[in-house]
Write a protein that holds these residues in place. Structure first.
Motif, PDB file in Angstrom:
ATOM      1  N   MET A 107       5.048  -0.095 -23.667  1.00  0.00           N
ATOM      2  CA  MET A 107       6.342   0.567 -23.602  1.00  0.00           C
ATOM      3  C   MET A 107       6.253   1.853 -22.774  1.00  0.00           C
ATOM      4  O   MET A 107       7.105   2.131 -21.933  1.00  0.00           O
ATOM      5  CB  MET A 107       6.867   0.857 -25.008  1.00  0.00           C
ATOM      6  N   ALA A 108       5.192   2.612 -23.018  1.00  0.00           N
ATOM      7  CA  ALA A 108       5.022   3.854 -22.271  1.00  0.00           C
ATOM      8  C   ALA A 108       4.870   3.541 -20.782  1.00  0.00           C
ATOM      9  O   ALA A 108       5.451   4.193 -19.922  1.00  0.00           O
ATOM     10  CB  ALA A 108       3.794   4.601 -22.770  1.00  0.00           C
ATOM     11  N   TRP A 109       4.127   2.485 -20.505  1.00  0.00           N
ATOM     12  CA  TRP A 109       3.863   2.119 -19.124  1.00  0.00           C
ATOM     13  C   TRP A 109       5.157   1.750 -18.412  1.00  0.00           C
ATOM     14  O   TRP A 109       5.429   2.184 -17.294  1.00  0.00           O
ATOM     15  CB  TRP A 109       2.879   0.964 -19.103  1.00  0.00           C
ATOM     16  N   ALA A 160      14.077  -1.925 -28.359  1.00  0.00           N
ATOM     17  CA  ALA A 160      14.627  -2.660 -29.499  1.00  0.00           C
ATOM     18  C   ALA A 160      13.725  -3.833 -29.877  1.00  0.00           C
ATOM     19  O   ALA A 160      13.365  -4.015 -31.041  1.00  0.00           O
ATOM     20  CB  ALA A 160      16.034  -3.151 -29.175  1.00  0.00           C
ATOM     21  N   PHE A 161      13.319  -4.613 -28.877  1.00  0.00           N
ATOM     22  CA  PHE A 161      12.505  -5.778 -29.213  1.00  0.00           C
ATOM     23  C   PHE A 161      11.079  -5.381 -29.549  1.00  0.00           C
ATOM     24  O   PHE A 161      10.417  -6.068 -30.327  1.00  0.00           O
ATOM     25  CB  PHE A 161      12.590  -6.829 -28.106  1.00  0.00           C
ATOM     26  N   GLY A 162      10.632  -4.262 -29.015  1.00  0.00           N
ATOM     27  CA  GLY A 162       9.332  -3.736 -29.429  1.00  0.00           C
ATOM     28  C   GLY A 162       9.348  -3.431 -30.920  1.00  0.00           C
ATOM     29  O   GLY A 162       8.430  -3.792 -31.665  1.00  0.00           O
ATOM     30  N   VAL A 163      10.426  -2.782 -31.387  1.00  0.00           N
ATOM     31  CA  VAL A 163      10.542  -2.431 -32.802  1.00  0.00           C
ATOM     32  C   VAL A 163      10.567  -3.691 -33.658  1.00  0.00           C
ATOM     33  O   VAL A 163       9.843  -3.810 -34.659  1.00  0.00           O
ATOM     34  CB  VAL A 163      11.807  -1.574 -33.030  1.00  0.00           C
ATOM     35  N   ILE A 164      11.375  -4.684 -33.250  1.00  0.00           N
ATOM     36  CA  ILE A 164      11.447  -5.932 -34.014  1.00  0.00           C
ATOM     37  C   ILE A 164      10.075  -6.585 -34.097  1.00  0.00           C
ATOM     38  O   ILE A 164       9.633  -7.039 -35.148  1.00  0.00           O
ATOM     39  CB  ILE A 164      12.461  -6.898 -33.361  1.00  0.00           C
ATOM     40  N   PHE A 165       9.369  -6.567 -32.961  1.00  0.00           N
ATOM     41  CA  PHE A 165       8.056  -7.191 -32.919  1.00  0.00           C
ATOM     42  C   PHE A 165       7.090  -6.493 -33.884  1.00  0.00           C
ATOM     43  O   PHE A 165       6.385  -7.138 -34.652  1.00  0.00           O
ATOM     44  CB  PHE A 165       7.532  -7.133 -31.482  1.00  0.00           C
ATOM     45  N   VAL A 166       7.106  -5.177 -33.881  1.00  0.00           N
ATOM     46  CA  VAL A 166       6.219  -4.420 -34.758  1.00  0.00           C
ATOM     47  C   VAL A 166       6.533  -4.739 -36.217  1.00  0.00           C
ATOM     48  O   VAL A 166       5.623  -4.999 -37.027  1.00  0.00           O
ATOM     49  CB  VAL A 166       6.376  -2.907 -34.485  1.00  0.00           C
ATOM     50  N   ALA A 202      23.972  -9.416 -29.817  1.00  0.00           N
ATOM     51  CA  ALA A 202      24.038  -8.030 -29.342  1.00  0.00           C
ATOM     52  C   ALA A 202      23.603  -7.971 -27.881  1.00  0.00           C
ATOM     53  O   ALA A 202      24.242  -7.316 -27.043  1.00  0.00           O
ATOM     54  CB  ALA A 202      23.128  -7.146 -30.196  1.00  0.00           C
ATOM     55  N   LEU A 203      22.548  -8.714 -27.569  1.00  0.00           N
ATOM     56  CA  LEU A 203      22.040  -8.739 -26.190  1.00  0.00           C
ATOM     57  C   LEU A 203      23.111  -9.263 -25.234  1.00  0.00           C
ATOM     58  O   LEU A 203      23.355  -8.696 -24.167  1.00  0.00           O
ATOM     59  CB  LEU A 203      20.802  -9.634 -26.158  1.00  0.00           C
ATOM     60  N   GLY A 257      18.691   1.335 -17.784  1.00  0.00           N
ATOM     61  CA  GLY A 257      18.963   1.671 -19.178  1.00  0.00           C
ATOM     62  C   GLY A 257      18.854   0.438 -20.060  1.00  0.00           C
ATOM     63  O   GLY A 257      18.239   0.464 -21.132  1.00  0.00           O
ATOM     64  N   LEU A 258      19.420  -0.661 -19.587  1.00  0.00           N
ATOM     65  CA  LEU A 258      19.377  -1.911 -20.345  1.00  0.00           C
ATOM     66  C   LEU A 258      17.933  -2.362 -20.553  1.00  0.00           C
ATOM     67  O   LEU A 258      17.532  -2.758 -21.651  1.00  0.00           O
ATOM     68  CB  LEU A 258      20.155  -2.990 -19.577  1.00  0.00           C
ATOM     69  N   THR A 259      17.137  -2.260 -19.489  1.00  0.00           N
ATOM     70  CA  THR A 259      15.739  -2.690 -19.583  1.00  0.00           C
ATOM     71  C   THR A 259      14.984  -1.863 -20.622  1.00  0.00           C
ATOM     72  O   THR A 259      14.285  -2.409 -21.489  1.00  0.00           O
ATOM     73  CB  THR A 259      15.039  -2.511 -18.219  1.00  0.00           C
ATOM     74  N   ILE A 260      15.153  -0.543 -20.542  1.00  0.00           N
ATOM     75  CA  ILE A 260      14.417   0.319 -21.473  1.00  0.00           C
ATOM     76  C   ILE A 260      14.914   0.095 -22.893  1.00  0.00           C
ATOM     77  O   ILE A 260      14.126  -0.059 -23.838  1.00  0.00           O
ATOM     78  CB  ILE A 260      14.564   1.791 -21.037  1.00  0.00           C
ATOM     79  N   GLY A 261      16.242   0.011 -23.064  1.00  0.00           N
ATOM     80  CA  GLY A 261      16.810  -0.222 -24.400  1.00  0.00           C
ATOM     81  C   GLY A 261      16.282  -1.515 -24.998  1.00  0.00           C
ATOM     82  O   GLY A 261      15.845  -1.550 -26.161  1.00  0.00           O
TER      83      GLY A 261
END
Ligand SMILES: [Cu+2]
Lengths: 164, 313
Positions: free
Chosen positions: A15-17, B38-44, B79-80, B30-34
């Motif tokens: 993510m940071a990258w 979001a999916f990083g959080v779901i994955f974690v 949502a996506l 913005g969409l890419t980072i969001g």
């Protein structure tokens, strides 16, 4: 537990990258000090060891630095900037694969510059400053180089033998 | 991932979708980072959950299938869809009073026509637009499919033979932004780039004024000689220099060729040397370029011709 933590780390890293500006790639940032050190080491080797050991392989780069007080590294950048590669194949310069003029690999071993001037640092610099003045029918244009630019480029070209 | 390309151009307009300078690219970024977050959080959360189950800290329940297998994907995918459709709507909305620029993909260069219904100013391989004023690119091709992509300004859009695609752009910053053909189109597809130059609106108007007339006159005798060589060597069969030779359309318009930042569609820095090299052997600089080599020109003629072209700013 260990798996979970390492997964977390990988995610955080990814993510940071992805959020980082592109100039600051992690690999690039990490590699830079090593690259610097490598360059210094090889310069030191060329100047202090190789030149001292063998008369047969004179170090043109060190020599041109001494004679001309020039900066071959800047010469390389100028060669890219002026686009000499449009006409010449030049060692160590990416995209310099032109076939309009002579190949400049091993240029330092040549006796004459364009067959009209002795191949010495000063004369090479003079050639680069104004080719048509020395060889009126030449296809190589006067590219408007300044004295110090021509000198740095000359230093790079004369050092090309050691750079292979 | 290095953004500054180490091409023959040295420092050259940057090409990165992660450092946007246009309304469209900003929304996409913005969409890419969001989405990544979001999916990083779901994955974690999922990983933690799986770990809890496997370690025996949570007893499995039947309703998890409904919640995690159906409700969660449904909600997140919905949502996506909503968010990305909204952004797509936003970045493809055309302004009625936008400046129209028609760009035609060639092999391997770009024909540019400003304001086809009004000024009809023709140029090539470099596109100048005003900052903060909406622009609509009308994208065409008369050969194979190309794709027009300036990552710092907005998303990409295909150029399809027989069709006209439109791509609205709103530049929010001045500068030089690199673009690239993003659809394989032949041998030199990777060497088919260009630059978009964003100017302040007043500067842009002045630029249009200055460039809409005939080419700059040849002022010195060498340049006059160069102009004659241009005509005698047959270049006008393919190239136009307004006021000198009109009608050639098979190659890029050369009326202000020396004023462009790059030569050969974004590949080489523009100067007399690269111009001379190009004329003497285009295919060495760009394999498959549809221009013959002029290596039969005598040296002085080649120098005069390249000096003349470099003077056309
Ligand atoms: Cu292409």
């Amino acid at each position: 537990m260990f798996v979970a933590i390492s997964l977390l780390l990988v995610i955080a890293f990814a993510m940071a990258w992805s959020a980082m500006p592109p100039q600051h790639s992690v690999a690039g940032a990490a590699a830079e000090p090593f690259r610097q050190a490598g360059r210094q080491l090889s310069d030191w080797y060329r100047i202090h060891i190789r030149q001292g050991l063998a008369e047969k392989t004179p170090d043109y780069e060190a020599a041109s630095r001494r004679f001309l007080d020039a900066d071959p590294q800047r010469g390389a950048e100028l060669i890219v900037q002026y686009g000499c590669g449009a006409c010449h194949d030049i060692p160590g310069i990416r995209a310099a694969q032109g076939t309009v003029g002579p190949d400049l690999h091993d240029f330092a071993q040549q006796s004459y510059v364009a067959g009209v001037l002795p191949n010495r640092p000063g004369d090479l610099t003079r050639w680069l400053l104004n080719p048509p003045a020395h060889s009126p029918a030449t296809a190589m244009p006067d590219l408007g180089l300044k004295q110090d630019e021509a000198r740095d480029i000359a230093a790079y070209l004369l050092g090309s033998e050691v750079r292979r | 991932m290095s953004g500054t390309s180490q091409s023959a151009l040295g420092e050259f307009g940057v090409q990165s979708a992660l450092a946007p300078e246009g309304a469209g690219a900003t929304a996409i970024n913005g969409l890419t980072i969001g989405m990544t977050i979001a999916f990083g959080v779901i994955f974690v959360l999922l990983v933690l959950f799986a770990w809890a189950v496997l370690a025996g800290r949570l007893a499995p329940r039947r309703w998890w299938i409904w919640a995690g297998g159906i409700a969660l994907p449904l909600v997140s995918v919905l949502a996506l869809v909503v968010v990305s459709t909204g952004i797509l709507q936003k970045i493809t909305r055309e302004e009625p009073d936008a400046l129209v620029i028609e760009v035609t993909g060639k092999q391997f260069w770009w024909d540019v026509l400003y304001d086809p219904e009004g000024w009809a100013l023709r140029d090539a391989n470099e596109i100048v637009i005003p900052k903060g004023r909406p622009v609509t690119f009308r994208l065409k091709s008369d050969n194979v499919i190309h794709s027009f992509w300036v990552p710092k300004l907005t998303g990409k859009m295909d150029m399809i033979p027989g069709r006209v695609n439109t791509l609205p752009v709103l530049a929010t910053e001045t500068g030089r932004f690199r673009g690239q053909c993003a659809e394989f189109c032949g041998l030199s597809h990777p060497k088919m780039a260009f630059e978009v130059v964003v100017l302040e609106p007043a500067e842009f108007d002045a630029w249009m004024q200055r460039n809409s007339g005939e080419a700059r006159d040849a002022a010195r005798s060498e340049l006059l000689r160069g102009r004659d060589v241009f005509v005698e060597a047959g270049c006008p069969a393919c190239h136009t220099i307004r006021g000198v030779a009109d009608g050639g359309t098979l190659g890029p318009d050369l009326t202000r060729v020396g004023g462009r930042g790059s030569l050969g569609a974004g590949m080489w820095r523009m100067n007399q040397g690269t111009l001379a090299g190009w004329i003497a052997d285009p295919s060495a600089m760009k394999p498959g370029a549809e221009m013959p080599s002029y290596n039969h020109l005598p040296g002085p003629d080649l120098r005069a011709l390249s000096a003349y072209l470099a003077s056309l700013k």
